[in-house]
Design an enzyme around this catalytic site. Structure first.
Site, PDB file in Angstrom:
ATOM      1  N   CYS A  14     -57.575 -23.566 -28.272  1.00  0.00           N
ATOM      2  CA  CYS A  14     -57.585 -22.212 -28.846  1.00  0.00           C
ATOM      3  C   CYS A  14     -56.715 -21.209 -28.089  1.00  0.00           C
ATOM      4  O   CYS A  14     -56.414 -20.136 -28.606  1.00  0.00           O
ATOM      5  CB  CYS A  14     -59.015 -21.689 -28.916  1.00  0.00           C
ATOM      6  SG  CYS A  14     -60.073 -22.755 -29.885  1.00  0.00           S
ATOM      7  N   ASN A  26     -62.604 -19.394 -37.352  1.00  0.00           N
ATOM      8  CA  ASN A  26     -61.910 -19.733 -36.111  1.00  0.00           C
ATOM      9  C   ASN A  26     -60.807 -20.744 -36.445  1.00  0.00           C
ATOM     10  O   ASN A  26     -61.099 -21.880 -36.822  1.00  0.00           O
ATOM     11  CB  ASN A  26     -62.932 -20.333 -35.129  1.00  0.00           C
ATOM     12  CG  ASN A  26     -62.325 -20.772 -33.801  1.00  0.00           C
ATOM     13  OD1 ASN A  26     -61.114 -20.927 -33.694  1.00  0.00           O
ATOM     14  ND2 ASN A  26     -63.175 -20.985 -32.819  1.00  0.00           N
ATOM     15  N   HIS A  28     -58.387 -14.369 -29.216  1.00  0.00           N
ATOM     16  CA  HIS A  28     -58.707 -15.535 -30.040  1.00  0.00           C
ATOM     17  C   HIS A  28     -59.918 -15.198 -30.916  1.00  0.00           C
ATOM     18  O   HIS A  28     -60.884 -14.584 -30.463  1.00  0.00           O
ATOM     19  CB  HIS A  28     -58.997 -16.741 -29.143  1.00  0.00           C
ATOM     20  CG  HIS A  28     -59.598 -17.893 -29.874  1.00  0.00           C
ATOM     21  ND1 HIS A  28     -59.071 -18.362 -31.054  1.00  0.00           N
ATOM     22  CD2 HIS A  28     -60.707 -18.644 -29.617  1.00  0.00           C
ATOM     23  CE1 HIS A  28     -59.814 -19.362 -31.484  1.00  0.00           C
ATOM     24  NE2 HIS A  28     -60.814 -19.548 -30.630  1.00  0.00           N
TER      25      HIS A  28
HETATM   26  O1  UT7 Z   1     -62.909 -21.511 -30.181  1.00  0.00           O
HETATM   27  C1  UT7 Z   1     -63.347 -22.446 -29.236  1.00  0.00           C
HETATM   28  C2  UT7 Z   1     -64.261 -21.802 -28.263  1.00  0.00           C
HETATM   29  N1  UT7 Z   1     -65.580 -21.733 -28.824  1.00  0.00           N
HETATM   30  C3  UT7 Z   1     -66.309 -20.611 -28.783  1.00  0.00           C
HETATM   31  O2  UT7 Z   1     -65.854 -19.593 -28.319  1.00  0.00           O
HETATM   32  C4  UT7 Z   1     -67.750 -20.694 -29.295  1.00  0.00           C
HETATM   33  C5  UT7 Z   1     -68.676 -19.791 -28.522  1.00  0.00           C
HETATM   34  N2  UT7 Z   1     -70.041 -19.890 -29.009  1.00  0.00           N
HETATM   35  C6  UT7 Z   1     -70.445 -19.309 -30.165  1.00  0.00           C
HETATM   36  O3  UT7 Z   1     -69.666 -18.676 -30.859  1.00  0.00           O
HETATM   37  C7  UT7 Z   1     -71.889 -19.424 -30.540  1.00  0.00           C
HETATM   38  O4  UT7 Z   1     -72.617 -20.019 -29.482  1.00  0.00           O
HETATM   39  C8  UT7 Z   1     -72.131 -20.252 -31.845  1.00  0.00           C
HETATM   40  C9  UT7 Z   1     -71.643 -19.456 -33.037  1.00  0.00           C
HETATM   41  C10 UT7 Z   1     -71.405 -21.580 -31.767  1.00  0.00           C
HETATM   42  C11 UT7 Z   1     -73.633 -20.525 -32.040  1.00  0.00           C
HETATM   43  O5  UT7 Z   1     -74.333 -19.300 -32.039  1.00  0.00           O
HETATM   44  P1  UT7 Z   1     -75.631 -19.119 -31.123  1.00  0.00           P
HETATM   45  O6  UT7 Z   1     -76.140 -17.764 -31.360  1.00  0.00           O
HETATM   46  O7  UT7 Z   1     -75.239 -19.469 -29.713  1.00  0.00           O
HETATM   47  O8  UT7 Z   1     -76.633 -20.174 -31.733  1.00  0.00           O
HETATM   48  P2  UT7 Z   1     -77.354 -21.413 -31.027  1.00  0.00           P
HETATM   49  O9  UT7 Z   1     -76.400 -22.537 -30.843  1.00  0.00           O
HETATM   50  O10 UT7 Z   1     -78.125 -20.921 -29.846  1.00  0.00           O
HETATM   51  O11 UT7 Z   1     -78.413 -21.820 -32.141  1.00  0.00           O
HETATM   52  C12 UT7 Z   1     -79.513 -20.953 -32.478  1.00  0.00           C
HETATM   53  C13 UT7 Z   1     -80.281 -21.588 -33.615  1.00  0.00           C
HETATM   54  C14 UT7 Z   1     -80.636 -23.054 -33.382  1.00  0.00           C
HETATM   55  O12 UT7 Z   1     -81.903 -23.293 -33.947  1.00  0.00           O
HETATM   56  P3  UT7 Z   1     -83.216 -23.362 -33.029  1.00  0.00           P
HETATM   57  O13 UT7 Z   1     -82.973 -24.472 -32.050  1.00  0.00           O
HETATM   58  O14 UT7 Z   1     -83.321 -22.018 -32.371  1.00  0.00           O
HETATM   59  O15 UT7 Z   1     -84.302 -23.635 -34.016  1.00  0.00           O
HETATM   60  C15 UT7 Z   1     -79.598 -23.786 -34.208  1.00  0.00           C
HETATM   61  O16 UT7 Z   1     -80.039 -25.058 -34.636  1.00  0.00           O
HETATM   62  O17 UT7 Z   1     -79.472 -21.543 -34.809  1.00  0.00           O
HETATM   63  C16 UT7 Z   1     -79.456 -22.854 -35.380  1.00  0.00           C
HETATM   64  N3  UT7 Z   1     -78.183 -22.998 -36.097  1.00  0.00           N
HETATM   65  C17 UT7 Z   1     -78.004 -22.595 -37.359  1.00  0.00           C
HETATM   66  N4  UT7 Z   1     -78.841 -22.010 -38.247  1.00  0.00           N
HETATM   67  C18 UT7 Z   1     -78.322 -21.720 -39.459  1.00  0.00           C
HETATM   68  C19 UT7 Z   1     -77.029 -23.527 -35.624  1.00  0.00           C
HETATM   69  N5  UT7 Z   1     -76.092 -23.473 -36.590  1.00  0.00           N
HETATM   70  C20 UT7 Z   1     -76.673 -22.903 -37.673  1.00  0.00           C
HETATM   71  C21 UT7 Z   1     -76.210 -22.577 -38.958  1.00  0.00           C
HETATM   72  N6  UT7 Z   1     -77.062 -21.980 -39.813  1.00  0.00           N
HETATM   73  N7  UT7 Z   1     -74.933 -22.807 -39.352  1.00  0.00           N
END
Ligand code: UT7
Length: 314
Positions: free
Chosen positions: A112, A270, A240
């Site tokens: 990225c 992204n 980014h």
């Molecule tokens: O470009 C490359 C570099 N990458 C980045 O910069 C990514 C940086 N990270 C992020 O942008 C965020 O961490 C994400 C967008 C990837 C994820 O967001 P988050 O707020 O960190 O969510 P999480 O991974 O902590 O998940 C929270 C909850 C989980 O459920 P439980 O375990 O709390 O029940 C996930 O299973 O959200 C759930 N979840 C979803 N729910 C609905 C994960 N994906 C989804 C989804 N829809 N698409």
């Protein structure tokens, strides 16, 4: 040499648009979660078009806007992490399509942050006298790396390309591309992986999020210092486009209040190495930035690598 400057930008996105509602039909997700956690409303997905098609379209637009012809290009650098062909590389394939004769042509993969790396190497080549005019392209078909049953990734990414025509400046002119601040934390490389013969992307979202929101603002500030400007003097910030919350967090830490901040992640998702030139080109096309405006570009992601520089708007 006085260095180089961006003289024109161009971008291209495939016509097919996937909304959050469309994704609700594929995986257990919903519009509210995607918008509040990531910020994305739509993303473009390539169907018949290859990575080279996307890159070539963006490059053609940048070239047309620059008023230069393919004959005048002597360097092509493509930043991408989604090239399938090993040879010819994407840059050579784009050169053949555009009819560029005898360019130095190479691909860069720093995921990225790739566009800022590619821009820096083009600037360095021009400063060293090894090139006079370059096409610098960020292009991705992230959809090739997606598992459409994995809700943690398939809602985030999109396809597209952006390109810049970069050329040498007269001696004594103020540099249009500032010094790059680049580096990586390879010991954290497992946080974003795209591996295997049929590669699928996966990431430790929270770790990358924490890294991005705690470690990157001082590095972005350093890119401003190296260009001799205070962040408060920036007219634009094009980071980014990974996540709206990351973009807003870094912008707040830099104390940006008046600068135009790119938030193309909302419309495009992204797009990895394509996200910075895509978002920058759109801001310029819409007239939200003006020629000469100082703009901070800052890429980060897989690796975990980062790179950024202050540039003057074309
Ligand atoms: O470009 C490359 C570099 N990458 C980045 O910069 C990514 C940086 N990270 C992020 O942008 C965020 O961490 C994400 C967008 C990837 C994820 O967001 P988050 O707020 O960190 O969510 P999480 O991974 O902590 O998940 C929270 C909850 C989980 O459920 P439980 O375990 O709390 O029940 C996930 O299973 O959200 C759930 N979840 C979803 N729910 C609905 C994960 N994906 C989804 C989804 N829809 N698409």
């Amino acid at each position: 040499m006085s260095g180089s400057r961006i003289v024109a930008l161009g971008h291209y996105q495939p016509p097919k648009v996937l909304s959050n509602d469309d994704l609700e039909a594929l995986v257990d997700t919903n519009d509210e979660w995607i918008r509040s956690r990531v910020g994305v409303r739509t993303r473009h997905i390539a169907e018949g078009e290859t990575l080279v098609d996307l890159a070539t379209e963006a490059a053609q637009k940048a070239l047309a806007k620059s008023g230069r012809t393919a004959d005048e290009i002597d360097l092509i650098v493509v930043a991408t992490c989604t090239a399938i062909e090993r040879s010819p590389n994407t840059a050579a394939a784009v050169a053949a399509r555009l009819g560029v004769r005898a360019p130095a042509a190479y691909d860069i993969n720093t995921v990225c942050s790739g566009f800022s790396y590619a821009l820096a190497t083009a600037d360095h080549a021009i400063r060293a006298g090894a090139a006079r005019r370059a096409l610098v392209i960020g292009a991705e078909r992230m959809s090739d790396t997606l598992d459409w049953t994995d809700r943690t990734t398939c809602v985030i990414f999109g396809d597209g390309a952006g390109a810049a025509v970069v050329e040498a400046q007269e001696d004594g002119a103020e540099p249009g591309i500032g010094p790059v601040v680049w580096g990586s934390e390879p010991e954290k490389g497992d946080a974003v992986v795209i591996t295997g013969w049929d590669p699928v992307i996966s990431q430790q979202g929270q770790s990358v999020f924490r890294w991005a929101t705690t470690q990157l603002a001082p590095l972005a500030r350093r890119a401003c210092e190296q260009a001799g400007i205070d962040p408060s003097e920036l007219k634009g910030f094009v980071p980014h486009q990974a996540n709206l919350r990351i973009i807003d967090s870094i912008a707040a830490k830099l104390g940006l209040t008046d600068a135009v901040v790119a938030r193309d992640v909302v419309d495009s998702g992204n797009t990895s190495a394509a996200s910075i030139p895509l978002a920058f080109s759109k801001l310029v096309e819409r007239g939200e930035l003006s020629p000469g405006d100082p703009v901070l570009l800052f890429g980060f992601g897989g690796g975990l690598a980062y790179a950024g520089q202050v540039v003057r708007c074309p």
